[in-house]
Scaffold this motif. Structure first.
Motif, PDB file in Angstrom:
ATOM      1  N   SER A  52      -6.151  -3.320   8.002  1.00  0.00           N
ATOM      2  CA  SER A  52      -5.702  -2.163   8.794  1.00  0.00           C
ATOM      3  C   SER A  52      -6.092  -2.341  10.261  1.00  0.00           C
ATOM      4  O   SER A  52      -5.336  -1.943  11.151  1.00  0.00           O
ATOM      5  N   VAL A  53      -7.248  -2.972  10.508  1.00  0.00           N
ATOM      6  CA  VAL A  53      -7.633  -3.211  11.909  1.00  0.00           C
ATOM      7  C   VAL A  53      -6.716  -4.276  12.523  1.00  0.00           C
ATOM      8  O   VAL A  53      -6.321  -4.180  13.689  1.00  0.00           O
ATOM      9  N   SER A  54      -6.362  -5.279  11.730  1.00  0.00           N
ATOM     10  CA  SER A  54      -5.629  -6.436  12.272  1.00  0.00           C
ATOM     11  C   SER A  54      -4.132  -6.205  12.395  1.00  0.00           C
ATOM     12  O   SER A  54      -3.499  -6.725  13.304  1.00  0.00           O
ATOM     13  N   PHE A  55      -3.566  -5.485  11.437  1.00  0.00           N
ATOM     14  CA  PHE A  55      -2.098  -5.409  11.397  1.00  0.00           C
ATOM     15  C   PHE A  55      -1.554  -3.983  11.510  1.00  0.00           C
ATOM     16  O   PHE A  55      -0.346  -3.776  11.378  1.00  0.00           O
ATOM     17  N   GLY A  56      -2.439  -3.009  11.702  1.00  0.00           N
ATOM     18  CA  GLY A  56      -1.968  -1.634  11.905  1.00  0.00           C
ATOM     19  C   GLY A  56      -1.423  -1.010  10.635  1.00  0.00           C
ATOM     20  O   GLY A  56      -1.729  -1.446   9.525  1.00  0.00           O
ATOM     21  N   LYS A  57      -0.581   0.001  10.828  1.00  0.00           N
ATOM     22  CA  LYS A  57      -0.105   0.839   9.706  1.00  0.00           C
ATOM     23  C   LYS A  57       0.702   0.065   8.670  1.00  0.00           C
ATOM     24  O   LYS A  57       0.678   0.377   7.494  1.00  0.00           O
ATOM     25  N   HIS A  58       1.437  -0.955   9.136  1.00  0.00           N
ATOM     26  CA  HIS A  58       2.367  -1.635   8.224  1.00  0.00           C
ATOM     27  C   HIS A  58       1.786  -2.913   7.640  1.00  0.00           C
ATOM     28  O   HIS A  58       2.465  -3.920   7.528  1.00  0.00           O
ATOM     29  N   HIS A  59       0.493  -2.828   7.287  1.00  0.00           N
ATOM     30  CA  HIS A  59      -0.152  -4.020   6.733  1.00  0.00           C
ATOM     31  C   HIS A  59       0.187  -4.180   5.253  1.00  0.00           C
ATOM     32  O   HIS A  59       0.770  -3.289   4.643  1.00  0.00           O
ATOM     33  N   TRP A  60      -0.177  -5.328   4.683  1.00  0.00           N
ATOM     34  CA  TRP A  60       0.051  -5.552   3.253  1.00  0.00           C
ATOM     35  C   TRP A  60      -0.737  -4.517   2.442  1.00  0.00           C
ATOM     36  O   TRP A  60      -1.840  -4.109   2.837  1.00  0.00           O
ATOM     37  N   SER A  61      -0.200  -4.185   1.282  1.00  0.00           N
ATOM     38  CA  SER A  61      -0.872  -3.228   0.393  1.00  0.00           C
ATOM     39  C   SER A  61      -1.835  -3.968  -0.542  1.00  0.00           C
ATOM     40  O   SER A  61      -1.775  -5.189  -0.662  1.00  0.00           O
ATOM     41  N   GLU A  62      -2.679  -3.192  -1.214  1.00  0.00           N
ATOM     42  CA  GLU A  62      -3.566  -3.788  -2.237  1.00  0.00           C
ATOM     43  C   GLU A  62      -2.722  -4.510  -3.274  1.00  0.00           C
ATOM     44  O   GLU A  62      -3.087  -5.583  -3.754  1.00  0.00           O
ATOM     45  N   ASP A  63      -1.602  -3.899  -3.661  1.00  0.00           N
ATOM     46  CA  ASP A  63      -0.742  -4.510  -4.684  1.00  0.00           C
ATOM     47  C   ASP A  63      -0.182  -5.854  -4.220  1.00  0.00           C
ATOM     48  O   ASP A  63      -0.053  -6.779  -5.014  1.00  0.00           O
ATOM     49  N   SER A  64       0.135  -5.938  -2.928  1.00  0.00           N
ATOM     50  CA  SER A  64       0.652  -7.226  -2.427  1.00  0.00           C
ATOM     51  C   SER A  64      -0.402  -8.306  -2.627  1.00  0.00           C
ATOM     52  O   SER A  64      -0.088  -9.423  -3.061  1.00  0.00           O
ATOM     53  N   PHE A  65      -1.659  -7.989  -2.311  1.00  0.00           N
ATOM     54  CA  PHE A  65      -2.710  -9.003  -2.484  1.00  0.00           C
ATOM     55  C   PHE A  65      -2.927  -9.316  -3.961  1.00  0.00           C
ATOM     56  O   PHE A  65      -3.107 -10.477  -4.325  1.00  0.00           O
ATOM     57  N   ARG A  66      -2.885  -8.260  -4.807  1.00  0.00           N
ATOM     58  CA  ARG A  66      -3.045  -8.508  -6.251  1.00  0.00           C
ATOM     59  C   ARG A  66      -1.965  -9.473  -6.727  1.00  0.00           C
ATOM     60  O   ARG A  66      -2.240 -10.396  -7.483  1.00  0.00           O
ATOM     61  N   TYR A  67      -0.754  -9.253  -6.265  1.00  0.00           N
ATOM     62  CA  TYR A  67       0.369 -10.107  -6.644  1.00  0.00           C
ATOM     63  C   TYR A  67       0.164 -11.530  -6.107  1.00  0.00           C
ATOM     64  O   TYR A  67       0.314 -12.516  -6.826  1.00  0.00           O
ATOM     65  N   GLU A  68      -0.215 -11.607  -4.837  1.00  0.00           N
ATOM     66  CA  GLU A  68      -0.317 -12.924  -4.190  1.00  0.00           C
ATOM     67  C   GLU A  68      -1.441 -13.779  -4.794  1.00  0.00           C
ATOM     68  O   GLU A  68      -1.305 -14.993  -4.887  1.00  0.00           O
ATOM     69  N   ILE A  69      -2.544 -13.131  -5.193  1.00  0.00           N
ATOM     70  CA  ILE A  69      -3.652 -13.900  -5.778  1.00  0.00           C
ATOM     71  C   ILE A  69      -3.189 -14.610  -7.052  1.00  0.00           C
ATOM     72  O   ILE A  69      -3.629 -15.711  -7.359  1.00  0.00           O
ATOM     73  N   LYS A  70      -2.255 -13.970  -7.755  1.00  0.00           N
ATOM     74  CA  LYS A  70      -1.768 -14.569  -9.012  1.00  0.00           C
ATOM     75  C   LYS A  70      -0.477 -15.359  -8.823  1.00  0.00           C
ATOM     76  O   LYS A  70       0.002 -15.995  -9.758  1.00  0.00           O
ATOM     77  N   ASN A  71       0.091 -15.281  -7.650  1.00  0.00           N
ATOM     78  CA  ASN A  71       1.362 -15.944  -7.388  1.00  0.00           C
ATOM     79  C   ASN A  71       1.224 -17.462  -7.597  1.00  0.00           C
ATOM     80  O   ASN A  71       0.380 -18.105  -6.963  1.00  0.00           O
ATOM     81  N   GLN A  72       2.069 -18.011  -8.467  1.00  0.00           N
ATOM     82  CA  GLN A  72       1.994 -19.448  -8.783  1.00  0.00           C
ATOM     83  C   GLN A  72       2.185 -20.328  -7.549  1.00  0.00           C
ATOM     84  O   GLN A  72       1.639 -21.420  -7.477  1.00  0.00           O
ATOM     85  N   ILE A  73       3.001 -19.874  -6.606  1.00  0.00           N
ATOM     86  CA  ILE A  73       3.234 -20.713  -5.425  1.00  0.00           C
ATOM     87  C   ILE A  73       2.289 -20.354  -4.269  1.00  0.00           C
ATOM     88  O   ILE A  73       2.402 -20.895  -3.173  1.00  0.00           O
ATOM     89  N   GLY A  74       1.375 -19.422  -4.515  1.00  0.00           N
ATOM     90  CA  GLY A  74       0.475 -18.987  -3.444  1.00  0.00           C
ATOM     91  C   GLY A  74      -0.904 -19.614  -3.566  1.00  0.00           C
ATOM     92  O   GLY A  74      -1.332 -20.014  -4.664  1.00  0.00           O
TER      93      GLY A  74
END
Ligand code: COA
Length: 192
Positions: free
Chosen positions: A34-56
């Motif tokens: 929130s400090v780095s990217f303001g209001k339109h930052h990634w959500s918790e769900d985006s990170f949850r998804y990305e941590i498990k993302n096979q190509i990530g």
């Protein structure tokens, strides 16, 4: 060229650990987001998804003495191309070479994954991040008009030359050597 400001808090390699991102990291990541990217930052769900993302592949930078997360970065691996999706350092720790460190860690890892080209998008106004990328010989390849929906700002598309090439390897080696000096003589402990 614009110079980076001195850090609010200094660190050396001894203080740091860089390891794969975990689900438990997400609350601390959200504070930096929130400090780095303001209001339109990634959500918790985006990170949850990305941590498990096979190509990530996502890394967290941990301040061991303070037991806190102070940065993170990640990328997608698509055949011989890697796309950096995020990179951020806690504002109190900026200017220590930690953005450098996250980038070096990712490019080192990409080098073992047969990656040739690294791409990313960055806001046209984000000169700090662009300077970091230029330092690693990313070049600007054009813009994506109004890419960022919050402000309608354009994205600059940046890409490296072949990271396996002699030219890139020598720039990378030199930057990494300076980074190691800056961090007190060695790379922080890490796990892949
Ligand atoms: C971009 C960011 C990750 C850089 O992290 P950092 O730890 O402060 O950067 P470093 O100390 O490793 O600096 C590395 C290089 O970045 C550039 N840079 C960093 N801060 C800068 C500043 N304030 N002004 C100009 N250039 C800057 C410089 O080229 C610097 O190299 P140098 O130290 O040899 O001059 C950090 O500013 C951040 O988290 N920003 C918010 C999130 C963001 O914008 N991410 C990028 C999305 S594309």
């Amino acid at each position: 060229m614009v110079q980076s400001s001195p850090p609010v808090q200094s660190v050396t390699s001894e203080d740091l650990l860089i390891r794969r991102m975990r689900i438990v990291d997400i609350p601390e990541i959200m504070q930096i987001e929130s400090v780095s990217f303001g209001k339109h930052h990634w959500s918790e769900d985006s990170f949850r998804y990305e941590i498990k993302n096979q190509i990530g592949r996502y890394y967290s930078l941990i301040h061991r003495k303070e037991d806190r997360l102070i940065g993170y970065g990640g990328y997608w691996l698509i055949f011989d191309e890697a796309h950096i999706t995020t990179i951020a350092v806690h504002n109190e720790f900026r200017g220590n070479g930690l953005g450098d460190l996250l980038l070096v860690k990712m490019i080192d890892r990409m080098g073992t994954q047969s990656v040739k080209w690294v791409t990313l998008e960055v806001r046209t106004s984000n000169t700090s991040a662009q300077n970091l990328y230029y330092k690693y010989h990313f070049r600007s390849m054009g813009t994506r008009p109004r890419y960022y929906q919050d402000t309608n700002e354009d994205a600059l598309i940046m890409t490296t030359e072949n990271i396996q090439s002699q030219d890139f390897r020598s720039v990378f080696r030199e930057n990494k050597m300076h980074l190691i000096e800056r961090l007190g003589g060695k790379m922080p402990e890490g796990a892949d």
